[in-house]
Design an enzyme around this catalytic site. Structure first.
Site, PDB file in Angstrom:
ATOM      1  N   GLN A  89      48.682 -33.187  18.242  1.00 28.16           N
ATOM      2  CA  GLN A  89      48.119 -32.552  17.054  1.00 28.16           C
ATOM      3  C   GLN A  89      48.611 -31.115  16.904  1.00 28.16           C
ATOM      4  OE1 GLN A  89      45.501 -33.660  14.473  1.00 28.16           O
ATOM      5  NE2 GLN A  89      46.991 -35.205  15.049  1.00 28.16           N
TER       6      GLN A  89
ATOM      7  N   ARG B 296      35.951 -28.847  24.856  1.00 27.42           N
ATOM      8  CA  ARG B 296      36.439 -29.871  25.784  1.00 27.42           C
ATOM      9  C   ARG B 296      37.555 -30.658  25.103  1.00 27.42           C
ATOM     10  NH1 ARG B 296      33.770 -32.568  30.044  1.00 27.42           N
ATOM     11  NH2 ARG B 296      31.891 -31.416  29.461  1.00 27.42           N
ATOM     12  N   ILE B 297      38.653 -30.863  25.772  1.00 25.87           N
ATOM     13  CA  ILE B 297      39.753 -31.643  25.217  1.00 25.87           C
ATOM     14  C   ILE B 297      39.539 -33.108  25.580  1.00 25.87           C
ATOM     15  CG2 ILE B 297      42.249 -31.990  25.190  1.00 25.87           C
ATOM     16  CD1 ILE B 297      41.298 -29.355  23.926  1.00 25.87           C
ATOM     17  N   LEU B 298      39.460 -33.967  24.573  1.00 26.54           N
ATOM     18  CA  LEU B 298      39.175 -35.379  24.818  1.00 26.54           C
ATOM     19  C   LEU B 298      40.373 -36.123  25.389  1.00 26.54           C
ATOM     20  CD1 LEU B 298      37.084 -36.301  21.647  1.00 26.54           C
ATOM     21  CD2 LEU B 298      36.254 -35.950  23.963  1.00 26.54           C
ATOM     22  N   ASN B 299      41.568 -35.769  24.931  1.00 25.25           N
ATOM     23  CA  ASN B 299      42.783 -36.442  25.385  1.00 25.25           C
ATOM     24  C   ASN B 299      43.919 -35.438  25.275  1.00 25.25           C
ATOM     25  OD1 ASN B 299      45.351 -37.913  25.209  1.00 25.25           O
ATOM     26  ND2 ASN B 299      44.126 -39.774  25.077  1.00 25.25           N
TER      27      ASN B 299
ATOM     28  N   GLU C  16      43.630 -28.809  12.953  1.00 26.64           N
ATOM     29  CA  GLU C  16      44.085 -27.826  11.969  1.00 26.64           C
ATOM     30  C   GLU C  16      44.217 -26.416  12.540  1.00 26.64           C
ATOM     31  OE1 GLU C  16      42.245 -29.333   7.836  1.00 26.64           O
ATOM     32  OE2 GLU C  16      40.802 -29.254   9.455  1.00 26.64           O
TER      33      GLU C  16
END
Length: 828
Positions: A703, A693-696, A770
């Site tokens: 990133q 899930r992508i938080l933002n 990363e």
């Protein structure tokens, strides 16, 4: 319904602990708002761009002094004497602080609980800290440090400074066993198609923009250090061990950290020196490293020599993978660059071998740098895969799909999720991979040779123990009359920790983001995982989630609902439409377990209270009427102290061992190589990544941008140059250590694929920071080969390594490139 609502003189902080032993559903699928995932701008972005965010070097305390490290000018030996007479002549110089036993020679790695090597009179590398000059001004301290005369027993003649010359001394590392399946050397030799190549990657510098800095001050026997640090909970223990005090006598504060990339995971020499000097002199002492000191005395990425052996049948089905590495570090240091981190599970193959050998060098400490292991390990294996695809005669993507494993081929365990093929297919379409010509050196645009390359990205996913406290309280200054406070010693190194934690709490508690206050970066707060290894968002985010889950239970109790039927929306407490539907969504058993836990907890509280001679007050909770909407601020007004608190704690469990957890992606690159000068320009770059899930989406995309830029530097520009006679860093500043700049970076396209991984943590996310760097450099190298027909095995790829081998431009017909038709004359 009767419930325990308040009690006198007895405060118990409700806990919600979870150990990830099995797949876990998430409430984020069922919250009223859907703020998690939205591209919300950073909460403190305005402070940063206006210069109001206070970083470690910017704190000012009354009466503070300034310290400058005195560092060794030899690469190996021992300090015999330190002459301070000249340095102390200035009226502004307070002292030259010498404490060989306590000062540390180099930083500690992240997560360690003990001090790194002490004894600064023993010199193990050039630039090693020895002592500290302290003065009333920074300028006076700088001049005093220069004036100190150090006399050595110089043992540089026995130093290990030349990596090439020292490789014969490489030895197997204790605690890093050989990994072997089948008979890889034999099957490689017998393979119908094979690649057996050796790749060289240089030392690299983390080079965060903010230098390492610490301001130490003592009050009685407690030291407070404002410091640039990524992992505070373990750093506190390291500092206590270094100073010889108990951990509760140390407080670290890192509200904002200007990047770290691994160089600030553990305590560094300037922090210990500042603390020792402050104690001795009875005044606050600030120590800020210069840029050369940051590069010479913190950490570097190890240089590597990697042998990759790939054996396949005539159709490209891989049966053999060999990944043997030679790496470096200081004598006795345990850290090693894990170049083969993803090799055990990236591709199928029944015969496998992984080996590590260590060369002990008298060079600055080798430690973690962004994506330790994969960042350089995937340069080697992904370039070898490109070469294998050419030998077999199939497309590089087709080769990878052909060798897609159904489970982890080394551990024989399932993948929690794996969308590597989807990343490649999505990226190929978005990038226009079908335009690539498989024959190298067949496309030119004027004087530029043009090529395309790709490589996959893979980064292991982990979870670490982490705690957070969340408090719901009244606040008349807020529109809804309530505010939530998040407290944890988690750090924000520019990745957006403040923002994503606020988004999680906002969704869970049904509040706008501006009703969430986030307090980070202080060891007086509950200990978190810290920022490192891409575990921060998942670990600290899960602890915030769990604390909020507990708060929802408490709110439900206050209004006469159950945890599975309560809904919070914009400061209003509601009842979900259907109890049965809610029970199904959260796997029925959960409500039963919660009720048993509540009953047991209530009994325990009552027993403790009675034993203490206290009265336990009960009250009847009125029934929550169907369709009722009760403002949250009214609920809190009925609570003790007008607030509710909860502590959340996440721990890794069986799912981390029973399932292979990783993030995946694919990088696609188009380069132009000037036919006469060998200049390389990255013209286009597309990355497709998965990370649960992508938080933002805004901070996650940022990133990925950073990771891809790291890949450009790793492929084309970055290398530490060591003097082979002394170990001195020849390029110890940002003028000579060549990082990618704006002209080197094209427009970057990032696509994030949706994914739900219920085995990772209760918010179903993975670390993304990363992932994007992994494989990025290999994609560029493969594009350079496609453009020129020249394969480079010694990184970074610079024009001097290409120019003598470039094809004759006259032999290549000009091609109209279509949508890829940039001129290649700039990086923009």
């Amino acid at each position: 319904m009767s419930t325990l609502s308040a009690f006198t003189d007895l405060t118990l902080e409700p806990h919600n602990k979870l150990k990830m032993d099995k797949a876990t559903p998430t409430l984020l699928d069922h919250t009223a708002s859907k703020l998690v995932g939205q591209p919300i701008s950073r909460l403190h972005g305005d402070l940063k761009v206006s210069g109001q965010a206070t970083f470690s070097a910017e704190y000012q305390l009354e009466g503070q002094l300034y310290g400058v490290l005195i560092c060794s000018t030899i690469g190996k030996g021992k300090v015999i004497d330190i002459d301070t007479k000249a340095a102390l002549k200035s009226k502004d110089v307070v002292d030259i602080v010498i404490d060989f036993a306590t000062f540390i020679r180099n930083p500690q790695q992240g997560g360690g609980k003990t001090a790194p090597a002490q004894g600064t009179d023993k010199i193990t590398y050039l630039g090693q800290p020895i002592a500290l000059a302290v003065a009333k001004t920074f300028e006076a301290a700088t001049e005093a440090a220069k004036a100190v005369q150090v006399r050595y027993k110089d043992e540089s003649d026995d130093g290990a400074f030349n990596f090439v010359a020292e490789q014969d001394n490489a030895v197997m590392m204790d605690g890093v066993p050989i990994s072997k399946q089948g008979e890889p050397e034999n099957t490689l030799a017998d393979a119908a198609v094979s690649v057996d190549k050796t790749y060289h990657t240089p030392s690299q510098s983390n080079s965060p923009i903010e230098p390492h800095a610490s301001l130490a001050t003592w009050e009685d026997d407690v030291v407070t250090i404002y410091t640039a640090h990524q992992m505070l909970a373990s750093g506190k223990q390291q500092m206590a061990d270094a100073l010889g005090v108990k951990p509760d006598k140390v407080r670290l504060i890192s509200k904002f950290v200007g990047g770290g990339f691994g160089s600030k995971l553990g305590i560094s020499p300037e922090a210990v020196a500042a603390a020792v000097a402050s104690k001795k002199l009875g005044a606050p002492v600030k120590v800020v490293m210069s840029r050369p000191q940051v590069m010479e005395t913190t950490v570097r990425r190890s240089n590597t020599v990697q042998r990759i052996g790939l054996g396949a049948d005539k159709d490209g089905k891989i049966h053999t993978i060999i990944h043997d590495s030679v790496i470096t570090n200081l004598p006795k240091e345990a850290f090693f660059e894990p170049t083969a981190e993803s090799t055990p599970f990236l591709y199928a193959g029944e015969n496998r071998q992984i080996k590590y050998k260590m060369v002990r060098m008298n060079q600055v400490l080798a430690g973690s740098m962004r994506a330790p292991g994969e960042a350089v390990g995937q340069i080697a294996i992904e370039c070898a895969m490109d070469e294998l695809a050419e030998k077999v005669g199939i497309d590089p993507i087709e080769l990878r799909i052909l060798n897609e494993p159904k489970q982890d081929p080394s551990k024989k365990i399932p993948f929690s999720t794996r969308q590597l093929v989807a990343c490649m297919e999505k990226g190929a379409g978005a990038f226009g991979w079908e335009q690539r010509r498989s024959r190298p050196a067949s496309v030119r645009d004027g004087e530029w040779l043009v090529g395309m390359g790709m490589a996959v990205a893979c980064r292991v996913n982990n979870l670490q123990t982490s705690q957070a406290r969340v408090t719901l309280k009244l606040n008349d200054a807020k529109l809804l009359g309530v505010e939530a406070l998040i407290e944890t010693d988690m750090t924000d190194i520019g990745t957006g920790s403040y923002t994503i934690l606020a988004q999680i709490a906002a969704d869970m508690l049904g509040l706008p983001v501006d009703h969430i206050q986030v307090n980070l970066g202080d060891t007086d707060l509950p200990p978190a995982s810290g920022s490192g290894g891409s575990v921060g968002a998942a670990s600290s985010g899960s602890s915030v989630y769990l604390a909020c889950e507990k708060l929802r239970e408490q709110i439900a109790e206050q209004v006469g609902l159950t945890a599975d039927t309560v809904q919070l929306d914009n400061g209003i407490v509601l009842q979900k439409d259907s109890h049965a539907e809610a029970m199904s969504a959260f796997e029925g058993f959960k409500h039963t377990v919660e009720e048993k836990v509540k009953s047991a907890a209530s009994d325990m509280v009552e027993k403790v209270a009675k034993k203490a001679g206290l009265n336990v007050q009960h009250r009847d909770i009125p029934k929550f009427d169907e369709g009722e909407q009760r403002p949250l601020h009214r609920v809190l007004a009925q609570c003790q102290d007008n607030q509710l608190k909860a502590l959340g704690e996440i721990k890794p469990g069986k799912t981390q061992k029973d399932y292979r957890q990783a993030c995946y992606g694919a990088n696609f690159v188009e380069v132009g190589v000037h036919a006469y000068t060998g200049e390389i320009r990255v013209r286009r770059m597309t990355g497709v990544f998965t990370a649960g899930r992508i938080l933002n989406h805004k901070t996650a995309t940022s990133q990925c941008y950073g990771g891809m830029v790291f890949g450009i530097g790793s492929a084309l520009t970055e290398e530490i140059v060591h003097d082979k006679r002394t170990g001195r860093l020849c390029n110890h500043d940002l003028a000579e250590y060549h990082l990618p700049v704006n002209a080197d970076v094209p427009q970057l396209d990032v696509v994030l694929l949706d994914e739900d991984d219920k085995y990772t943590n209760p918010i179903h996310i993975k670390g993304i920071g990363e992932t994007a760097i992994s494989g990025a450099a290999a994609a560029i190298a493969n594009a350079v080969y496609n453009a020129t027909g020249v394969r480079i095995y010694d990184f970074p790829i610079k024009l001097d390594k290409l120019i003598e081998q470039l094809p004759d431009l006259a032999d290549i017909e000009p091609v109209v490139i279509g949508s890829t038709g940039n001129t290649g004359t700039s990086g923009a």
